[in-house]
Design an enzyme around this catalytic site. Sequence first.
Site, short mmCIF file in Angstrom:
data_model
loop_
_atom_site.label_atom_id
_atom_site.label_comp_id
_atom_site.label_asym_id
_atom_site.label_seq_id
_atom_site.Cartn_x
_atom_site.Cartn_y
_atom_site.Cartn_z
N CYS A 42 0.85 -1.20 0.00
CA CYS A 42 0.00 0.00 0.00
C CYS A 42 0.88 1.25 0.00
CB CYS A 42 -0.91 0.01 1.23
SG CYS A 42 -2.06 1.42 1.25
N ASP A 44 0.42 3.76 1.69
CA ASP A 44 0.41 4.34 3.04
C ASP A 44 1.84 4.60 3.55
OD1 ASP A 44 0.29 4.48 6.02
OD2 ASP A 44 -1.84 4.06 5.67
N ARG A 46 3.07 4.71 6.30
CA ARG A 46 3.50 3.97 7.49
C ARG A 46 3.92 2.54 7.21
NH1 ARG A 46 -2.09 5.07 10.41
NH2 ARG A 46 -2.66 4.57 8.25
N HIS A 98 -2.32 -3.99 4.98
CA HIS A 98 -2.15 -3.60 6.38
C HIS A 98 -3.50 -3.30 7.02
CE1 HIS A 98 -2.65 0.89 5.89
NE2 HIS A 98 -2.45 0.54 4.64
N CYS A 101 -6.14 0.03 6.81
CA CYS A 101 -5.91 0.61 5.47
C CYS A 101 -7.05 1.56 5.08
CB CYS A 101 -5.79 -0.51 4.44
SG CYS A 101 -5.40 0.10 2.78
CO CO Z 1 -3.43 1.26 2.98
#
Ligand code: CO
Length: 223
Positions: A42, A44, A46, A98, A101
């Site tokens: 992803c 993302d 993090r 994750h 998400c």
């Molecule tokens: Co995500």
Amino acid sequence: MKLYNSLLEGNKKWVQNQLEHDPEYFKKLSEGQSPQFLWIGCSDSRVPANEITNTRPGDIFVHRNIANMVVHSDMNLLSVLDYAVNILEVKHVIVCGHYGCGGVKAAMDNQQYGLVDNWLRFIKDVYRMHSTELDAIKNEEQRFDRFVELNVIEQVLDLTKTTIIQNAWRKRNSPKVHGWVYSLKTGLIKDLGVNFDNTLKLPPIYRVENNVGEHKRVEAEEA
Ligand code: CO
């Protein structure tokens, strides 16, 4: 500008650190890459592939998009996959989702978020396929967690449906494909245990045989 410059200053510090440990570090890395893994994760901020697996530059070839999707008409994904599988000859392809998400969460509701709604549609399709299981989970957080897992599993299956993966299996019995979910709360990765290196568990309709061109060539040779 301070915020922006902090990245460039960070880069200088990082270079210094690497060189202190190994003066030849960049010279060696610049000579080429031979990663053993392709990571589909992803976007993302993090969930950075290298940091969370304690690996280094050069170890993992990476593709990231919103909600770690394997969309078989996505030229970006297909190009990365083809290059990783056929040129770099990676041994493992990992789809890593994750919990928490935002993309998966957004796909669970009925709000509009803009252009991304079109991307989220693929995730909604996953929900529809598994709606009996998901609707039965009354706790919303648990349902969200399971949806994240099922989405990863479907993306792993989507990988196995590609001609890129199936041709590589036929040629060299590799790569293995896997599905993982990362926990933002603990930092730990859960292996979902969905590992494939053949099409045996795939519904027959998705199995591809030698391509038509090959058939024609064989027929011509036999004639
Ligand atoms: Co995500």
